[in-house]
Design an enzyme around this catalytic site. Structure first.
Site, PDB file in Angstrom:
ATOM      1  CD  GLU A   3       9.885  12.559  11.372  1.00 53.63           C
ATOM      2  OE1 GLU A   3       8.757  12.081  11.610  1.00 53.63           O
ATOM      3  OE2 GLU A   3      10.802  11.913  10.838  1.00 53.63           O
ATOM      4  CE  LYS A  32      -1.846   3.023   2.580  1.00 52.88           C
ATOM      5  NZ  LYS A  32      -1.836   4.210   1.723  1.00 52.88           N
ATOM      6  CD  GLU A  89      12.666   0.064  10.020  1.00 50.29           C
ATOM      7  OE1 GLU A  89      13.278   1.022  10.525  1.00 50.29           O
ATOM      8  OE2 GLU A  89      13.012  -1.115  10.167  1.00 50.29           O
ATOM      9  CB  CYS A 111      13.200   8.493   8.469  1.00 53.68           C
ATOM     10  SG  CYS A 111      14.304   7.431   7.538  1.00 53.68           S
TER      11      CYS A 111
HETATM   12  P1  NAD Z   1       2.340   8.465   7.622  1.00 52.65           P
HETATM   13  O1  NAD Z   1       2.517   7.723   8.878  1.00 52.65           O
HETATM   14  O2  NAD Z   1       1.393   9.588   7.588  1.00 52.65           O
HETATM   15  O3  NAD Z   1       1.869   7.460   6.459  1.00 52.65           O
HETATM   16  C1  NAD Z   1       2.602   6.304   6.145  1.00 52.65           C
HETATM   17  C2  NAD Z   1       1.684   5.301   5.488  1.00 52.65           C
HETATM   18  O4  NAD Z   1       0.706   4.900   6.438  1.00 52.65           O
HETATM   19  C3  NAD Z   1       0.914   5.848   4.278  1.00 52.65           C
HETATM   20  O5  NAD Z   1       0.847   4.854   3.281  1.00 52.65           O
HETATM   21  C4  NAD Z   1      -0.459   6.123   4.864  1.00 52.65           C
HETATM   22  O6  NAD Z   1      -1.496   6.075   3.911  1.00 52.65           O
HETATM   23  C5  NAD Z   1      -0.585   4.996   5.858  1.00 52.65           C
HETATM   24  N1  NAD Z   1      -1.566   5.227   6.926  1.00 52.65           N
HETATM   25  C6  NAD Z   1      -1.978   6.412   7.438  1.00 52.65           C
HETATM   26  N2  NAD Z   1      -2.944   6.211   8.363  1.00 52.65           N
HETATM   27  C7  NAD Z   1      -3.139   4.875   8.444  1.00 52.65           C
HETATM   28  C8  NAD Z   1      -3.992   4.049   9.224  1.00 52.65           C
HETATM   29  N3  NAD Z   1      -4.847   4.556  10.120  1.00 52.65           N
HETATM   30  N4  NAD Z   1      -3.936   2.714   9.044  1.00 52.65           N
HETATM   31  C9  NAD Z   1      -3.069   2.175   8.156  1.00 52.65           C
HETATM   32  N5  NAD Z   1      -2.252   2.909   7.378  1.00 52.65           N
HETATM   33  C10 NAD Z   1      -2.269   4.244   7.528  1.00 52.65           C
HETATM   34  O7  NAD Z   1       3.815   8.911   7.177  1.00 52.65           O
HETATM   35  P2  NAD Z   1       4.224   9.737   5.883  1.00 52.65           P
HETATM   36  O8  NAD Z   1       3.842  11.157   6.087  1.00 52.65           O
HETATM   37  O9  NAD Z   1       3.776   9.019   4.671  1.00 52.65           O
HETATM   38  O10 NAD Z   1       5.827   9.593   5.943  1.00 52.65           O
HETATM   39  C11 NAD Z   1       6.633  10.372   6.737  1.00 52.65           C
HETATM   40  C12 NAD Z   1       7.055   9.613   7.980  1.00 52.65           C
HETATM   41  O11 NAD Z   1       7.730   8.416   7.621  1.00 52.65           O
HETATM   42  C13 NAD Z   1       8.042  10.374   8.833  1.00 52.65           C
HETATM   43  O12 NAD Z   1       7.672  10.265  10.181  1.00 52.65           O
HETATM   44  C14 NAD Z   1       9.354   9.667   8.588  1.00 52.65           C
HETATM   45  O13 NAD Z   1      10.307   9.789   9.612  1.00 52.65           O
HETATM   46  C15 NAD Z   1       8.908   8.273   8.406  1.00 52.65           C
HETATM   47  N6  NAD Z   1       9.914   7.476   7.709  1.00 52.65           N
HETATM   48  C16 NAD Z   1      10.631   6.550   8.435  1.00 52.65           C
HETATM   49  C17 NAD Z   1      11.626   5.805   7.815  1.00 52.65           C
HETATM   50  C18 NAD Z   1      12.402   4.764   8.571  1.00 52.65           C
HETATM   51  O14 NAD Z   1      13.004   3.908   7.936  1.00 52.65           O
HETATM   52  N7  NAD Z   1      12.416   4.795   9.895  1.00 52.65           N
HETATM   53  C19 NAD Z   1      11.882   5.992   6.463  1.00 52.65           C
HETATM   54  C20 NAD Z   1      11.125   6.942   5.753  1.00 52.65           C
HETATM   55  C21 NAD Z   1      10.135   7.669   6.391  1.00 52.65           C
END
Ligand code: NAD
Length: 497
Positions: A401, A191, A267, A302
């Site tokens: 963040e 997804k 992650e 991240c």
């Molecule tokens: P997000 O948490 O808003 O969304 C991530 C994914 O989760 C998306 O596909 C979103 O549609 C889905 N999602 C949202 N609500 C959900 C729910 N209730 N149930 C299931 N899925 C749901 O994050 P983002 O804005 O897409 O990405 C940025 C974040 O990702 C930052 O916090 C960043 O640090 C983190 N990140 C972490 C790493 C790592 O390896 N640790 C790498 C890249 C990004």
């Protein structure tokens, strides 16, 4: 490396044919409810397409297809060497189509085309290839049993894997999951983020072309609260792997508890400290790296080095160097191959970054440079890198963040104090230390509560080493053979001799 000019990339962007449908059981299909969402480019506000907006009904279909494929065994029980060949073909197809895939990344989430091509696509190909190559070189174990017993310790694919990924490195984050999940024989439902669904949708066709059987790899575009939630609550998903924010990561743990106790690997976010001591080997190099650490990928990383901890005696001199180095990271047109920075992912995120900048000023941090919206006339979403000085680690700007190019500078007097400040965070994803003193470097590396520690560099890493976080930055690891733990169950078989 591509030799295409800005004009040629723009031409390609205009003539690109974009698939926008879900991919279930080996074919593209619209969402069952017929719903779509608009995919808008942050480059210039252009509508790229109407993307299928999947929900629980599509999740149901995809999970059933994935389970059927898993039980059929064409992939899950195939010899590892045969799966390897298909994975290598998949990697080769990604490589052959990397210009198109890079263009989709740039148009969809705004990153510079040169970085999409030379970084995202290279890392994506490598993740699939490395995992494929590894799979026929891993052996199981024979336990140290008594003479009349044979104890086998074997790994089995876990079954149906749901992978929910973010938008900052759409393909690379997907590949870090897909590589080990597919190589170990699982069926996967990917997804992508609703903010960057296009490259994952295209990837599905390449997987099929490579020979990955129908049902083994599915892609469900849509919102988190609809299809993401449905996957996380699904009773027949065995493992949920996630990259995204800490807030959603916590929610996924709840969903797993409310449903089938599926394995959940997370992650999540970061607020990584970059510690520069007065005895850093080369302050110019450290300043260039500090600028890249916060500005690369528009700060949407991240592991962004968003807290710059600098020894007080060199702070003013060093911050001046960082501000100068950040000039190279002023956003340009993402399709111009010379641009180092592009657009942030969308208008909503732009507003969020600008709000953090305004709030930091209210809290008393000193804005030393940048922080303005840019290229407004383009219709896109651009922001100039911002540097805040006189930041206290208790301020929101040092704790939350931002996920944008916003740097917080914090002064320290001793390395012990720097490590204490560095560790005073809910996150623990990465940290860096700059010093020419080997002993200081090692002591700091031991004391830092972070999944990755870099000495005299920032953002080092490749497929050979695990990547992931301590504390609220997550659990489990992507990359390296450690990633295979997420996608396999360990079985002990006892044979009485
Ligand atoms: P997000 O948490 O808003 O969304 C991530 C994914 O989760 C998306 O596909 C979103 O549609 C889905 N999602 C949202 N609500 C959900 C729910 N209730 N149930 C299931 N899925 C749901 O994050 P983002 O804005 O897409 O990405 C940025 C974040 O990702 C930052 O916090 C960043 O640090 C983190 N990140 C972490 C790493 C790592 O390896 N640790 C790498 C890249 C990004």
């Amino acid at each position: 490396m591509s030799q295409l000019t800005h004009a040629q990339w723009q031409q390609r962007a205009l003539s690109l044919s974009i698939e926008t449908r879900a991919f279930i059981d080996g074919r593209y299909t619209t969402a069952m409810n017929g719903a779509t969402f608009e995919c808008v480019s942050p480059v210039d506000g252009r509508v790229l397409g109407q993307v299928s907006s999947c929900d629980a009904a599509d999740a149901q279909l995809a999970v059933a297809a994935a389970r059927k494929a898993f039980e059929a065994g064409h992939w899950s029980r195939q010899a590892p060497s045969a799966r390897k060949q298909i994975m290598l073909r998949f990697a080769a197809l990604i490589e052959q189509n990397s210009e198109e895939l890079a263009l989709l990344e740039t148009l969809d989430m705004g990153k510079p085309i040169a970085h999409a091509l030379e970084m995202d696509l290279v890392a994506t190909t490598e993740a699939i290839r490395w995992s494929g190559e590894a799979i026929d070189k891993i052996y199981d174990q024979v336990a140290a049993t008594p003479y009349d017993q044979l104890g086998l310790v074997t790994r089995e694919p876990i079954g149906v894997v749901a992978a929910i990924v973010p938008w900052n490195f759409p393909l690379m984050m997907s590949a870090w999951k897909l590589g080990p999940a597919l190589a170990t024989g699982n069926s996967v439902i990917l997804k992508p983020s609703e903010r960057s669904p296009l490259s994952a949708i295209r990837l599905a066709q390449l997987a099929l072309d490579a020979g990955i059987p129908a049902g083994v790899f599915n892609v469900l575009p849509g919102y988190g609260h609809t299809v993401g939630k449905a996957l996380a609550l699904h009773m027949d998903v065995d493992t949920l792997v996630f990259t995204g924010s800490t807030r959603i990561a916590k929610q996924l743990l709840v969903y797993a508890g409310e449903s089938n106790m599926k394995r959940v690997w997370l992650e999540a976010g970061g607020k990584s400290p970059n510690i520069v001591c007065a005895d850093a080997p080369d302050l110019e190099v450290a300043a260039q790296a500090a600028a890249a650490a916060i500005a690369f990928n528009q700060g949407e990383v991240c592991t962004a080095g968003s807290r710059l901890l600098v020894e007080r005696s060199i702070k003013d001199e060093f911050v001046a160097k960082v501000i100068e180095a950040l000039q190279a990271w002023t956003p340009g047109h993402p399709l111009d191959p010379s641009s180092m920075a592009g657009a942030v992912v969308d208008r909503q995120h732009l507003e969020s970054v600008l709000a953090h900048i305004a709030e930091a000023q209210k809290q008393g941090a000193t804005l030393r440079s940048g922080g303005r919206q840019m290229r407004v006339e383009s219709g896109g979403a651009y922001v100039e890198p911002a540097v805040f000085d006189e930041v206290d680690n208790a301020m929101g700007i040092a704790r939350e963040e931002v996920f944008g190019p916003v740097l917080s500078v914090i002064a320290f007097d001793t390395l012990e104090q720097a490590v204490e400040i560095a560790n005073d965070s809910p996150y623990g994803l990465a940290a860096a230390v700059w010093t020419r003193d080997l002993s200081k470097a090692h002591l700091a590396a031991k004391a830092l509560r972070a999944g990755s520690v870099w000495i005299n560099q920032y953002n080092g890493g490749d497929m050979t080493a695990p990547f992931g976080g301590f504390k609220q930055s997550g659990n489990g690891r992507d990359k390296s053979l450690h990633a295979f733990d997420k996608y396999t169950e360990l079985k002990a078989t006892w044979i009485k001799l």
